[in-house]
Every structure is written in C-alpha cells, then in structure tokens.
Motif scaffolding. Structure first.
Motif, short mmCIF file in Angstrom:
data_model
loop_
_atom_site.label_atom_id
_atom_site.label_comp_id
_atom_site.label_asym_id
_atom_site.label_seq_id
_atom_site.Cartn_x
_atom_site.Cartn_y
_atom_site.Cartn_z
N UNK A 136 54.28 56.40 -5.12
CA UNK A 136 53.79 56.01 -6.45
C UNK A 136 54.56 54.81 -6.96
N UNK A 192 55.96 66.27 -2.56
CA UNK A 192 56.52 65.67 -3.77
C UNK A 192 57.37 64.45 -3.43
N UNK A 235 43.16 66.49 -13.38
CA UNK A 235 43.96 67.37 -12.51
C UNK A 235 43.71 68.78 -13.01
N UNK A 237 47.69 58.67 -11.94
CA UNK A 237 46.27 58.35 -12.08
C UNK A 237 45.53 59.35 -12.96
N UNK A 254 39.80 60.98 -14.54
CA UNK A 254 40.50 61.68 -13.47
C UNK A 254 41.14 62.94 -14.04
N UNK A 271 54.42 69.33 -11.34
CA UNK A 271 55.50 68.57 -10.70
C UNK A 271 55.01 67.23 -10.17
N UNK A 272 53.77 67.22 -9.72
CA UNK A 272 53.21 65.96 -9.25
C UNK A 272 53.16 64.93 -10.39
N UNK A 295 56.54 63.58 -11.17
CA UNK A 295 57.00 62.58 -10.21
C UNK A 295 56.19 61.29 -10.33
N UNK A 296 54.93 61.40 -10.64
CA UNK A 296 54.11 60.19 -10.78
C UNK A 296 54.55 59.38 -12.00
N UNK A 330 52.95 56.12 -13.66
CA UNK A 330 51.95 55.61 -12.70
C UNK A 330 50.88 56.65 -12.40
#
Lengths: 344, 533, 349
Positions: free
Chosen positions: B389, B382, A41, A86, A39, A76-77, A80-81, A84
C-alpha cells in the motif's frame, strides 16, 4: 516420460494462456463502467451484503464493489492501509472493529439525519458509525435434556453448580465479550468474577456459535449461549421439522438478553465521501432495511417500522437491557477478566 | 548390460570428493544475489512481525506471554506437532512401502488413491468428522485428522525414493543373511531418510500454522490463539507477539531436522538399475494390508466426500449457481496456476544454489523459506498490505500481489520438489554444455530444465494444491470482487449453508485431482530415464 | 612453429586445505594425443576440470594456444575456452537423441549443414542418429560423446577416463576407435587415465602425475625405458630392482656386471639398477652365468613370468619374462642372461 513431461509443459502453458485471457477479459469489463463506484469492505454475510449492494445500485446508479472478509481481517487491513485505503465504507458484523477505526481517527463523521434513523443507543457515541442490524443473545437448549422448569431466569444462573457439564460457550466469539461487559456494568465487578469462575468450571469451550449449535443439535451438550441468528440458519439448512433444539429468551432486561449490533462507517480517506454518506443513509432507510430483512438473513432491522424477517418477534418486544455498544466500552476490561478466569 | 561401472569404494570416495568440489566451486554472485532476493521477499512478513511485536513494550510482552493460557497453548502445539508428525511419518512410510515394494494387488490404483487425501482441504475433513462424532474434538481427534490430511506430504517423496532405489542394495542385504524386516529397517529405511525428514519437516511446520482444522476440532494452538487475539482485541501487535513464538518453534524444528539429517545429503541416485526391483511377497498378509489401505483411504478421502454428497442431498440451501461456480473455479485455476508458475520460478534459483553451490549461506537462505510457512496467513497478508500500500500502490489489490503472497506461503513446497530433482540430475551435464559453448543460463535452459521438468511439475502441483485451498490471504489480498472456490465455500459454510457450500468444496477437490495424479506419477520419475549400459 | 595447444605453468589447487595440485607444469603439442597417467585420487580429474574451466585454479597459468584462459587476473568461462570435454561415462544428454547431442555445441546455422552426419560417420554411428542415449551400448555412448565434443572443432579435447566404464573386451576396441577418430579429425587431445597399459598404448606423449605434479612427460618408449625413478618404473610396469655398485657405464649386481645407462657418476657409488623382466632370459644352466631356482610361474598365454630366487642369499627374488612356450617348470634350476642395458639409479646422498 518425455511425452508426459511435455504434457505437463503444454498443460502449464495452456493454463497460463487461459489465465492471461481471463485477466484481460476482467480488465476490459471493469474499464467499461464509467458510473461512480463505491468500495465496500463487508464482514457481513455474503447474501445480506449482496442484497444491500444490489438495492443500492438500483436506487443510486452507482456501482458497488465488495471485499468480503471477517471483522478482524478487514479492520486490521484498513488500519494497515491507512490513508491509502481503497475502502469507502466498512460494514462490520460487530461494533469493536468500528470503534477501533474510530479510535485511530480513520472514520468520518456520519451525517446526523442518518444517525437519527436508529436509536441512539445503537449508534457510535460520537457519531462515527451507525447501527444497521442487531442479533440477540439466547440460550439454545435440548428439550429432551432440559425441562421448561429448569430454564434459568437470568444468564447469571448458568454459573450455578447445577449447570455443571450441561453448558457450551464460545468465549472467543466477539459476541461473548459484550455479555461479560454487560454483567460488569449491571451487576458489578465481584459478581462478574464469580460468574466467570462458575462458567469456566461449568461450560465446555467451543470455538464458535456454529459449533455450539451443532453440539446441542447433535445431543452432545444440553444447552449453550449463542446468537439467535445461528439457530435460524441451522433450521433453514436441516429443515424446521428436523430441528431438535429450542431457543430460550432471557428477556427482562437481563444481561443475557443483550443485543449485538452490526454497524457501518465511512472512511475519512474515501475518495468519494458524498457517495459513502449516501450509502450509509441508504443502509438505515426503509428500502435498505427491508432489502436486508428480505435477503434470507435472520438479523433484526434497527429502524422503526421495518418488520423483522418472518419468524422473528418484533425487535421492540425483546426486552434487551438498556445498554449500547458505547456503554460496554472497548472490551479490554472483560478480556482481562476472561483471561484471569482462564477462558482465554 | 553391466551393473554400475563405479565400484563401491570409488563411489564413496567420489561422493565425499564431489561434495568437497561442489563446496570449492566459486558461487556465481548473480545466482547468490537472486537467491538472496528471493529469501528477502519471503522474509518480508517476518520483518513486519518483529516490528509489530516489539512495538508493544516489555510489560505488555510479559503480560501476554507469561500467562497460564500460553503454557497450555505451548503444550498443545508442541505435543500435537510431535504426535501428528510422527504419525504422518510412520503412515507415509508404511503406505509407500506397501505400494512401491510389495506385490500388493492394484498397486497403481492404490498409489493414486493414497495421495488423493491431499486434495481435500483440512477444514472440510474436520467438519465431516465433527458432524459424525464429537469424540474427535480435542487432542486425539485433532492429531488423527491432521494425520489423515497431511500424511501424503511424507508418502509422496518416500514413495519416489523407494521406486528409484537400486534393488541391488536390498538383495545384498538379504544375501548377507538379513531377514525382510531387518533389511527394511537397516537398508531400505535409511535410504529414505532425507525424503522422510523433508516430508516430516513440511508437515510439522505446516501444523504450526494450521487454523481451519483446529478451529473446527476445538483444539487450541498458538495459531488459533493468534486469530482469537485478532478477533477479540483487534490487537495486531499482541497477535504478532504470539506469532513470534511460532517463528521460534519453527526455528527449533529446522535445527532439529538438520541434526537428525546428520551427515547424509541428498544422494545422487543417477546410476539406478534398469532392472525392475523384486517386490516383497505379502502372501496371506496382503488381506491385512488391503484392509488397512482401504480403511485409510475410506477415512481420509471417502468420508469427507460422502459428507459433501450428504450436504448436497439434504441441505436446505443446496443450489448450483452455475455462473458463480464457474467464475470461482476460473479464479481458483488462474490464481493456482499463476502461483504454481511464480513459486516454482522463485524456488529454482534457491534450489540451484543449494544443490550446485552448497554453503552455509546457501543453506541459511533456503531454510529462511520455511519461516513464513509457519506463520498464520493473516500475518503474511497484513505484512504484504503494509509494504504494497505504501511502497507499491499500483500493485495493491491486484492479482499479481496475491500471487506473490501465495508464493511466500508455499515456497517450501516448491523448494522440496525442485531440490530433489536437481540433486538427482548430475551437474556433469551442465559442465559438458558449458564446454560446448553454452553460457550458464543457456546450459540451464537447454540441459538442466528439460532434465528436471518432472520435478518442476511436481513442485508446481504441490503449490497449486496449497493455493486452491488458501483462505485468509485470499480474503485480504484478492482484487475486490474476485471470489475463489475457497472464499465461496467459506462464505456459505460460515452461515451454516452447507448444501450451498458443498459444490464449491467438490469443485476444489475435482480441480486438485489432476495435479495430484501428476504428483504420484511424476515425483517418482524425477530421476529421469535409467541409463542402460 | 606455432604455440602448443595447451601449456600449463605452476598450477596449484587445493580443496578445503588439502592440496591437490602443487605447482604442475605441462605442455601438449598441437595435434598430439597426450595421456596424463596417475593413480586414483592423484588430482588428474581436477587438472582436467581446471583446464575446462569448471573450476578455478588457486595459482598458476593455463594457456590454450596463445590465449591465457586462467591466471591470477584472468578466468575465462568454460564456454569461451574452445575446449571440448568427454566425461567418464559419456554423460550424453538423456533428453536428446544422438543427432541432437552431437549438434548441441554447433551454432544454429551449422546444425543442418551436414556437420552432424559427418561426425557420426567419423565415429561410425551414421545409422543411429535418431536413437536415444539409453538405446545405445556403452561404447556407442562414448563415441557419441566424442563426436559431440569434436563437433564445434575445439582447440583441445579433454577425455576423463573415457574407457573406465566399459568392460575389458570392449575397452581395447573402443580405445582403438577413439584413437583413430582423433587422428583422423586432427584434433589435439588430452586424456587422463589410471591404466598404464592404456596410456602407453594410446598416447603420443604420456605425462605421469604424482603428488599433484607431473614427474615425467615423454613418449611411451622413453618413459617405459627410462623412468626418472624406481617408483615410477614400478608404476609403469613390472620392474626388477637390484642393489649394486655403480660405475661409469656398468654396475656390479647379483646378476653380475651389467652395462648401464644414465647416472654416469665419477668412481664407484652405491645405488640400484632397474631391469624390465623381459630383459631377463631363463636358460639351461650355463657355466659362469648367475643361477637361480624357479619358485613360481604365472602363465598369460602369449608369454609368462617366472619368480626366481637367486643362489646369492643377499639378493631378493627377481621376475623374468619368458615366451609362453619356453616356460621353465617350478623347481628347475636356470641360468639368467640379461639383454640390453640396465637403468642406473644412484642412491640419494
């Protein structure tokens, strides 16, 4: 009216049924693949990313799934992930998002043979990401408005009064901040402040490089500071014969000849770290780099022995200053200076 | 056939009385709970925002908010919202009046053409202007272009009210010695006040979060500054701090609209006349009106479409990758329909609560839905990432989650249309159904829903339109590998491959045209068939 | 004897601090047609809505048959009350045709059973089953609304000013039809109206509502003849009120000594008596009878009224009713003769 409203209902139902079918179909499609899946990004351009993904699938038998986006969104994604996420790998357009993730401890150490493929200056100082491609800072100008003799020796000259009203800049582009950092590094704080002041009064502020290219091409402004990349894209779109503007390279290790690096890092949280490392290694292999230069994109490869896309000078002849992302810091100092000068 | 059976006296008495009665009806707790749950879902991004914003500490806040640049942003944002909203209201009302209340030649066609600019994404409109002339950059151009892009949000609801207006009102005014102008200002216009304010509010709140168009036009607002903050310092908390200013501005708008609305409420226009309204004769000035409408449609719709064609013809990158075009169109359709269904479904209980059981709480729940509409898409996306998540990992990166994001981003659009439809469907039908043995849910399904179906269709169409052009949340939340028309357009346009981008934009406009057509026809039919007596 | 179809005790309701019902009691006998009569805004519609269950009472009890549907602890939802409702303007569902409107409240199994046809025949609209509401006249809409309310055989049907939206000519006719349908179906009905003529001509029992309570409930003749107070007398029809001295069985007034009913106190008291104009006959001047001069006349065709000023200056003008063909001319001097008894209202002490 009854008939019409019934039509709406029927249309909605039909649409919903189609959507459900589509979802089912795509679900079936993905469950078929049993190969390893990477995966990715990617904030890099779609055609370049797709070319790299295809080439990797050919050499590794792994599948590549891509989430496209922009540096700020994807970084930023991932923040925040957190654990976790992916994502296995982030391929960014500029280095600050990678530095952000490295600072938060989200990136894994890159294998040293991979790092060794690229000049150390263009890698993460502590081995958290590897440089993949480069773009060069240039001056785009309209030869009808600026004669050869008027072209500046250094980007610092653009702060002089004679450039007032002739210049376009995009201070909110991530490409611009490193130039300020470079001047700060090479010429000192006082010179940087003077230069920013001069720029603030000389230049018209554009939102992005594309806007500057369009403005110079349209004859609305005489010159602008951009990445070389956007001029080539414009030339491809409107046809080389129709291009009115020209590029001027500062060279001489001037801060105006700074190189921006696009890089990639593997996520610590990756479910398949070995595959992620293989992908990073592929990005800086001869195959990976030449897949990139043949994708129709206009970025410089960073690996020795791989030719740049047709029409570009060899990377080694650019005479960029000896500064890598590591030398330029995280950008908070230049941001403060830019805010102080009223550019942000 | 008789005129309305209830005299003016008893009507005014009965409206105040009905309102008191609606107030006094016990609010079903289940309905209140559902509406509260919807509001909570929609307010999720706000919680995330505050959490982030407050995490940066007072010195940072002080440093971030009290710099000259923020002052510029505040002036820019407030001025632009004020000027463009006013312009949208004036333009929307003028066009609606010409199309619905005059003998303009080709009215039906103009009615559709005037609504179609809503199908062209604002960033496409902006680009086509910028590529023609740089003078649109900065304030005046930005105001002009967003006015051209968003005036249909005022035009559509106002046209619907004008179409359903009892002609007796205007006739009485004329018989009392008022000229056509005074009749319009003192009788017709006040009747459209709620539709006009509702549309104006949508435009104003939407402009707070507009990004694409302003970025293209080099006009800086809070939202463009928020994106800059993300782009340059990757500082989510700092960007969130700036976004809280948007929330405050949105609150100010909501309070302002409440104040302007005053004591007027969504009137029941149940007993409209079967008689077609007499139309004002334009006489020789019809040429002026035709020229004006032609210019408007040309600028707002023709120009961007011509630009798209130009790109296709002249662009070096022009290609028609059929598979990619079809699959992107399929995804856009699927997501748009899913969002339209879900959002309308979520809007329904809130709208029922506010129209059937009005109260302070109901009003607050409804207005809460506007707050995320004022936020940049990246903030909403976000926040959903954070929640899903960690709390709902199975949902993360799936189509349903993206559809929830669309619902949060477009709930006010669905609410406006659903509420108008419900307000015009008298509650007496539900009561009769109850007395005939239907439970509340059954009464809703058997009586209310068929009645407000056109209104629900309008709601769904508005959401569909907003969803198909959405970019930021789509990039972050779409299942990995899913491409929509908007993301494909962006991917090509961001490398200046406009020839390659144009077919995606063209398809976006094309699949938006049908819902828009339904909107122009159906928003007006919301009142349902006129009752003959 | 079975319980009344509806019984209401001490019912209270206010809206935002304004009391609308203030302790209302009412009973509706099985199989009867009861009219609640009151001026606009007196709370009639609220009463119906509380009975139907569209709103909740603040206090009091409502029973439908034996069953309590509303008190302090109980609130039965409208759909479980078995109470039909006919709204002011019919309120037919615009998206359904006539047959579907009538079938609306029937269980799925009953919808095809012929019940719909039976009801349409009952209201005389058997041929219009496939029409849509906007294709019907106002009277037809009302009859469909009635058929719809009757279809599930409710314990009680409520009619909210059902003839208000009809024009005058149609009103009388639809009224008669509705009454016939209700009789034939054997349904118990409660109707509210502000039109006293409608209430008196239509209902078995008329309950008059004032200030949120029922002031009097009785059959129409009793009510018209013996209203509980002067105000009510005036509300139900034209009334002539004469001040006088009340004795047991008679009263002395400007029209002489009149036999009275009601309020038989001990000895003489001050008070007033009420006569209906039709009790007062205008005659050629006669010796011994009270006289007056005709000030104005109002001609209605079948009958007429005359405003007459008495020679006694302390006495007000009175109104007499005369057959249309025996109307005196303005300026005539007439003698007044009273038929029957007057209703006595002692002054409150």
């Amino acid at each position: 009216m009854r008939i019409a409203s019934r039509r709406i209902v029927i249309a909605l139902c039909a649409g919903a049924a189609l959507a459900a079918l589509a979802a089912l179909a795509s679900g079936c499609g993905s469950s078929e693949s049993s190969a390893e899946t990477l995966t990715l990004y990617s904030a890099q351009h779609q055609q370049m990313t797709n070319a790299l993904a295809k080439a990797f699938e050919r050499t590794s038998a792994a599948k590549v799934r891509v989430r496209f986006g922009e540096d700020e969104g994807l970084a930023n994604q991932i923040v925040q992930e957190g654990s976790a996420s992916p994502a296995d790998v982030l391929l960014s357009e500029n280095t600050p998002p990678l530095e952000l993730l490295a600072g938060k401890g989200l990136l894994a150490q890159v294998n040293s043979p991979t790092l060794a493929q690229v000049p150390a200056r263009y890698d993460s100082p502590n081995g958290r990401w590897v440089g993949v491609a480069a773009r060069e800072t240039v001056l785009i100008y309209d030869p009808k408005l600026i004669s050869k003799r008027q072209l500046p020796a250094s980007i610092l000259d653009l702060a002089k009064r004679e450039w007032k009203g002739k210049l376009a800049i995009a201070p909110s582009e991530p490409d611009f901040v490193p130039i300020v950092s470079a001047i700060d590094k090479l010429d000192g704080r006082a010179a940087t402040e003077r230069w920013l002041e001069g720029f603030a009064s000389n230049a018209a502020r554009y939102d992005d490089n594309e806007g500057i290219v369009a403005a110079v091409e349209g004859g609305q402004v005489a010159a602008g500071v951009i990445n070389h990349y956007y001029w080539y894209e414009q030339a491809k779109e409107i046809g080389a014969a129709n291009v009115r503007s020209k590029l001027y390279y500062f060279g001489h290790k001037d801060p105006g000849a700074l190189v921006n690096v696009s890089g990639a890092g593997a996520l610590k949280s990756s479910g398949n770290p070995a595959l992620a490392q293989r992908f990073l290694a592929f990005l800086v292999s001869k195959e990976g780099q030449s897949a990139m230069t043949h994708s129709g994109d206009w970025e410089y490869p960073l690996v020795a022995g791989v030719a740049p896309p047709p029409g570009l000078r060899p990377f080694a002849t650019l005479q960029a200053p000896d500064l890598g992302p590591a030398d330029l810091g995280n950008g908070s100092a230049p941001l403060a200076l830019m805010q102080q000068a009223g550019l942000l | 056939m008789e005129a309305a059976g209830v005299g003016p006296e008893s009507r005014s008495w009965s409206t105040t009385y009905v309102r008191a009665r609606l107030r006094a009806r016990p609010t079903p707790l289940v309905l209140l709970a559902i509406a509260a749950a919807v509001a909570l879902l929609v307010l999720l991004p706000l919680g995330f925002l505050l959490d982030q914003a407050l995490s940066i500490g007072w010195t940072q806040i002080d440093h971030l908010l009290f710099r000259p640049f923020v002052g510029t942003l505040l002036v820019n944002t407030v001025l632009l919202v004020a000027v463009a909203t006013t312009a949208c209201v004036v333009l929307g009302v003028a066009v609606a009046w010409c199309v619905e209340r005059t003998d303009l030649p080709g009215r039906r066609t103009w009615a559709v053409l005037a609504a179609l600019p809503i199908t062209v994404p604002a960033f496409v409109t902006s680009y086509s202007w910028v590529s023609i002339t740089p003078i649109v950059q900065h304030f005046g151009g930005a105001a002009l272009i967003v006015t051209l892009a968003y005036y249909p949000l005022v035009y559509l609801p106002v046209a619907a009210v004008l179409r359903g207006l009892d002609p007796a009102l205007e006739e009485s005014a004329r018989s009392l010695g008022m000229g056509p102008w005074r009749t319009f200002l003192r009788v017709t216009l006040p009747q459209t006040r709620l539709a006009l304010l509702g549309g104006g509010l949508l435009v104003a709140v939407h402009l707070l979060s507009e990004f694409g168009a302003f970025a293209m036009l080099r006009f800086q607002t809070f939202t463009t500054a928020i994106y800059d903050e993300y782009r340059l310092s990757f500082d989510g908390p700092a960007a969130s701090m700036l976004a809280t200013v948007l929330v405050l501005l949105c609150l100010a708008l909501l309070i302002g609209e409440l104040g302007l609305r005053g004591r007027a409420r969504y009137a029941r226009v149940d007993t409209g006349s079967p008689r077609p309204a007499a139309r004002a004769r334009l006489g020789r000035s019809k040429w002026v009106v035709l020229a004006g409408l032609g210019a408007l449609v040309g600028l707002a719709l023709g120009l961007p479409l011509v630009t798209l064609v130009y790109w296709v013809l002249r662009g070096g990158s022009t290609s028609f990758p059929v598979v990619s075009l079809l699959s992107a169109a399929g995804s856009s359709l699927e997501l748009g329909l899913g969002a339209a269904l879900l959002t309308t479904l979520l809007a329904l209980p809130v709208a029922i609560l506010t129209t059937r059981h009005p109260s302070r709480i109901a009003g607050a729940l409804e207005r809460a839905a506007y707050l995320p509409y004022a936020l940049p898409g990246i903030v909403v996306a976000l926040s959903l990432i954070v929640v899903s998540v960690h709390q709902l990992p199975a949902l993360y990166g799936t189509t349903p989650l993206l559809i929830v994001a669309y619902a949060i981003l477009s709930l006010p659009l669905a609410l406006v249309a659903t509420r108008a439809a419900l307000a015009q469907a008298p509650p007496v039908h539900e009561e009769i159904a109850r007395s005939l043995g239907c439970g509340p849910l059954q009464a809703l399904v058997r009586v209310t829903l068929p009645r407000i179906l056109p209104g629900l269709g309008a709601a769904a169409a508005l959401v569909f339109l907003a969803t198909v052009t959405e970019l930021t949340a789509t990039l972050l939340l779409a299942p990995i590998g899913t491409q929509t028309l908007a993301t494909q357009f962006w991917a090509d346009a961001s490398t200046r491959s406009f020839g390659a981008a144009a077919p995606y934009a063209g398809l976006m406009v094309a699949i938006s045209a049908l819902p828009t057509y339904l909107l122009t026809r159906r928003l007006g039919a919301v009142a349902g068939p006129r009752r003959a007596r | 004897m079975s319980a009344p179809a509806l019984s209401i005790a001490a019912l209270r309701k206010s809206f935002g601090g304004t009391p609308v019902l203030t302790g209302l009691d009412l009973e509706v006998a099985n199989g009867s047609l009861t009219a609640v009569l009151g001026p606009s805004g007196c709370g009639k519609t609220t009463l119906l809505r509380l009975i139907a269950g569209f709103e909740r009472a603040d206090a009091g009890t409502i029973r439908v048959g034996e069953r309590v549907v509303c008190d302090e602890r109980t609130y039965v939802a409208p759909e479980q009350r078995g109470v039909g409702f006919v709204a002011q303007e019919g309120a037919l569902f615009p998206h359904l045709d006539v047959a579907a409107n009538v079938a609306f409240g029937l269980a799925r199994s009953q919808r095809g059973s012929g019940r719909v046809q039976e009801l349409l025949e009952l209201v005389g609209l058997a041929g219009l089953a496939k029409r849509h509401p906007h294709e019907l006249s106002g009277g037809q809409q009302q009859r469909v609304a009635l058929a719809r309310a009757l279809a599930p055989s409710p314990r009680l049907v409520l009619l909210d000013e059902p003839f208000d939206a009809l024009d005058a000519g149609l009103r009388t006719q639809v009224r008669a039809e509705v009454r016939a349908v209700l009789r034939e179906s054997g349904a118990t009905a409660l109707l509210v109206t502000h039109d006293q003529e409608e209430a008196l001509s239509l209902a078995d029992v008329v309950a008059v509502m004032r200030d949120g309570t029922i002031v009097q409930a009785a059959d129409p003749q009793t009510l018209y003849r013996d209203p509980v107070d002067a105000e009510l007398a005036g509300f139900l029809g034209e009334a002539v009120l004469l001040a006088g001295e009340l004795h047991a069985g008679h009263a002395d007034t400007a029209l002489g000594r009149l036999p009275t009913r009601g309020a038989n106190g001990h000895g003489a008291t001050r008070g007033s008596v009420m006569l209906r104009p039709e009790q007062i006959l205008c005659r050629e001047p006669l010796a011994g009878a009270p006289r007056g001069r005709v000030l104005a006349t109002q001609f209605y065709g079948h009958d007429a009224t005359a405003r007459i000023s008495l020679q006694d200056p302390a006495c007000p003008e009175i109104t007499a009713r005369a057959a249309g063909h025996r109307l005196p001319a303005v300026g005539d001097e007439v003698s007044l003769v009273v038929e029957g008894t007057a209703l006595a209202y002692p002054s409150p002490r």
